[in-house]
Design an enzyme around this catalytic site. Structure first.
Site, PDB file in Angstrom:
ATOM      1  N   GLU A   1       0.820  -1.210   0.000  1.00 57.89           N
ATOM      2  CA  GLU A   1       0.000   0.000   0.000  1.00 57.89           C
ATOM      3  C   GLU A   1       0.859   1.267   0.000  1.00 57.89           C
ATOM      4  O   GLU A   1       0.559   2.238   0.697  1.00 57.89           O
ATOM      5  CB  GLU A   1      -0.963  -0.009   1.197  1.00 57.89           C
ATOM      6  CG  GLU A   1      -1.961  -1.153   1.133  1.00 57.89           C
ATOM      7  CD  GLU A   1      -2.985  -1.120   2.261  1.00 57.89           C
ATOM      8  OE1 GLU A   1      -4.114  -1.603   2.040  1.00 57.89           O
ATOM      9  OE2 GLU A   1      -2.664  -0.614   3.350  1.00 57.89           O
TER      10      GLU A   1
ATOM     11  N   GLU B   1      -6.354  -7.944  -1.039  1.00 60.24           N
ATOM     12  CA  GLU B   1      -6.936  -7.932   0.301  1.00 60.24           C
ATOM     13  C   GLU B   1      -8.431  -7.645   0.163  1.00 60.24           C
ATOM     14  O   GLU B   1      -8.835  -6.495   0.018  1.00 60.24           O
ATOM     15  CB  GLU B   1      -6.296  -6.860   1.200  1.00 60.24           C
ATOM     16  CG  GLU B   1      -4.886  -7.162   1.650  1.00 60.24           C
ATOM     17  CD  GLU B   1      -4.364  -6.144   2.661  1.00 60.24           C
ATOM     18  OE1 GLU B   1      -5.186  -5.371   3.218  1.00 60.24           O
ATOM     19  OE2 GLU B   1      -3.148  -6.113   2.880  1.00 60.24           O
TER      20      GLU B   1
END
Length: 581
Positions: free
Chosen positions: A157, A233
């Site tokens: 991320e 995710e």
């Protein structure tokens, strides 16, 4: 030897392969239960398991590496291979994961020239030295080397954090130089800005999100150059923070529809298949408008509960996954029982101040120093001094202090300060005279794991203590990581209302998973046979701490509770089921 390729879709040894994966963090589960959790994952119809690799667990002190017990990532991967599962590894130095400091080791903060996750910083030198040890362990696990690891992640991320392309290229190149030759992915939030900021040439962009699959995949499609669409995710629940009012739960109907859409058009890694537990002091925190430390349980409203039990979500997801792959029949091989051991009375207790000489060595300094500068990274730190020229305490202020401080004068509690309360001056108006004892107990409640606030995470008091407008000097500093409680002498004395240790003896004729409730207790942490099972706090939502059976002994077990608020009951109670709010 095998091969895994990224083209219009994923190909395993030349054949199209749909990744149906679930997240299991080996470091949040006792190793005795790894097989059980992996068998249940395979029974759901999944072919792959994904895990992060937390740097702070594997290099807790600079140059000291740990790859045994709960840190044996190689054993975990090989166990998955034994069960016929493939693996996605995310060895990024930063993992987020609601884990302490996002997986970064606290010792990085002892250095002034370390800027996190950016080029031109000593940070990358430390990463390289860590990778020099980690990557030779991971290299033989790759499918290209005869193992079962299909993919590895370059960073995590990063588009949410920064946009330093040179840093991302250096991260990629470190992995390649270390012998990692399976395909790379990056994973970022489902916006053009995040994906572009976190992507790097040679790695497939993937998305992290929990809803609106079609819309998210439409955005991702514009960045994968004809490649496969993957949610790395798929958030099926959420995490809890202390004082958030109740256990967070996902919308099962919505997430089931999103999972179905995902499997129609792409690939998925479900986050989390099982969340597990933030044992010890390893919970992370978030910081937006205020500090929000995560609770000990990482149940996450996942497919399995924190203790590995099946949920309705498991049944619903299995039906959906069964539309896209054959569901195996798996016999679970690990016997697991739950036990209620009932109420246990306090056997002994000793005050923190009385016990200091047994569990801590004082380090003198004219000025206060942070935990990290003293070589401590987790737990508590106590600052002790005597008043010099003050005849009365009118005002007190702590500068650059994190996260929670309890201030005592002459062994009487003056203040409990938390988060933003530490930023201002406090009027106390307490009688005092030269020679009076002043103690400040500061708790690291879990370093922030996301965003720019990560760079301000020194714990303890990194500035000064200001009394009546002037800086007060002359401090004995006691590091309290609480990793040596076998040295406690419970005969040294106890004073009600002050921080203290309480010892219990639990008799277990049969070992079983159990859940410890501390009704009537304030705040602190618990140790079972020397193992730190985590924090408790009366504000909730978590009310009971999970104790896996492998942490217990058949017969007598020692339980030590450290409580900081001077709020203790005469008993604790062990139940057969959780109560997470």
């Amino acid at each position: 030897m095998g091969r895994f390729e990224i083209k219009d879709t994923f190909y395993l040894n030349g054949e199209p392969f749909q990744i149906i994966s679930g997240s299991i963090h080996y470091f949040r589960i006792v190793p005795e239960y790894w097989r059980d959790r992996l068998e249940k994952l395979k029974s759901l119809g999944m072919n792959t398991v994904e895990t992060y690799i937390p740097w702070n667990m594997h290099e807790p002190r600079k140059g000291r590496f740990v790859f045994e017990g709960m840190c044996d990532v190689v054993k975990f991967v090989k166990l998955a291979e034994e069960l016929g599962l493939y693996v996605i590894l995310r060895p990024s130095p930063y993992i987020c994961a609601e884990w302490e400091f996002g997986g970064l080791p606290g010792w990085l903060l002892a250095e002034d020239d370390v800027r996190l996750r950016v080029s031109g910083s000593a940070f990358l030198e430390h990463v390289q030295e860590y990778f020099n040890v980690l990557l030779p362990l991971l290299k033989p696990l790759q499918i290209t080397e005869g193992g079962n690891v299909l993919l590895m992640q370059v960073e995590n991320e990063y588009g949410y954090f920064g946009n330093d392309k040179k840093y991302m290229e250096q991260m990629r190149d470190m992995l390649r130089r270390g012998g990692i030759n399976v395909p790379f992915i990056t994973s970022d939030g489902p916006s053009h800005e995040s994906i572009e900021g976190g992507s790097v040439e040679g790695a497939l962009p993937t998305g992290n999100f929990g809803s609106q699959t079609k819309e998210r995949f439409d955005i991702l499609k514009q960045h994968v150059n004809g490649g496969p669409l993957m949610c790395a995710e798929f958030w099926v629940g959420w995490f809890d923070s202390w004082g958030n009012g109740g256990h967070m739960r996902g919308n099962l109907e919505q997430s089931a529809a999103d999972l179905d859409e995902m499997l129609k058009t792409g690939h998925v890694n479900i986050y989390m298949f099982i969340g597990g537990t933030n044992f010890g002091f390893m919970n992370g925190s978030n910081y937006y408008d205020e500090l929000k430390p995560d609770v000990t349980s990482y149940d996450y409203d996942a497919i399995l509960t924190e203790a590995g039990d099946f949920t309705e979500k498991y049944r619903v997801y299995r039906e959906i996954i069964g539309k896209y792959t054959e569901l195996p029949e798996i016999s679970l091989s690990t016997p697991i029982v739950k036990k209620a051991y009932g109420s246990v009375a306090v056997k002994e207790k000793v005050g923190l101040l009385e016990a200091l000489g047994d569990i801590a060595e004082p380090a003198y300094s004219p000025y206060t120093q942070s935990m990290e500068r003293l070589g401590q990274y987790y737990g508590y730190i106590l600052y002790a001094s005597t008043l010099a020229n003050e005849r009365r305490l009118e005002k007190i202020r702590l500068h650059r202090a994190n996260d929670r401080a309890s201030i005592f004068l002459k062994r009487k509690r003056l203040l409990n300060l938390y988060d933003r309360e530490l930023l201002k001056e406090w009027k106390v108006a307490a009688d005092a005279e030269p020679g009076d004892e002043l103690h400040i107990l500061v708790e690291n409640m879990g370093r922030v794991n996301f965003g720019p606030a990560m760079e301000g995470q020194r714990k303890g008091i990194d500035g000064c203590v200001q009394i009546n407008g002037h800086m007060h000097h002359g401090w004995q500093q006691y590091c309290l990581p609480l990793d040596n409680l076998d040295k406690l002498d419970f005969s040294r004395g106890y004073e009600e209302g002050l921080p203290a240790f309480y010892r219990f003896e639990l008799e277990a004729e049969e070992r079983g998973d159990t859940f410890l409730e501390l009704a009537g207790w304030g705040k602190g942490c618990v140790f079972v046979n020397g193992f730190n099972i985590g924090r408790f706090w009366e504000v909730g939502p978590q009310k009971r701490l999970y104790i896996p059976a492998p942490l217990l002994l058949q017969g007598k077990n020692e339980v030590i509770v450290f409580e900081t608020e001077g709020k203790a009951a005469d008993t604790v109670c062990f139940y057969a089921e959780p109560d997470i709010g």
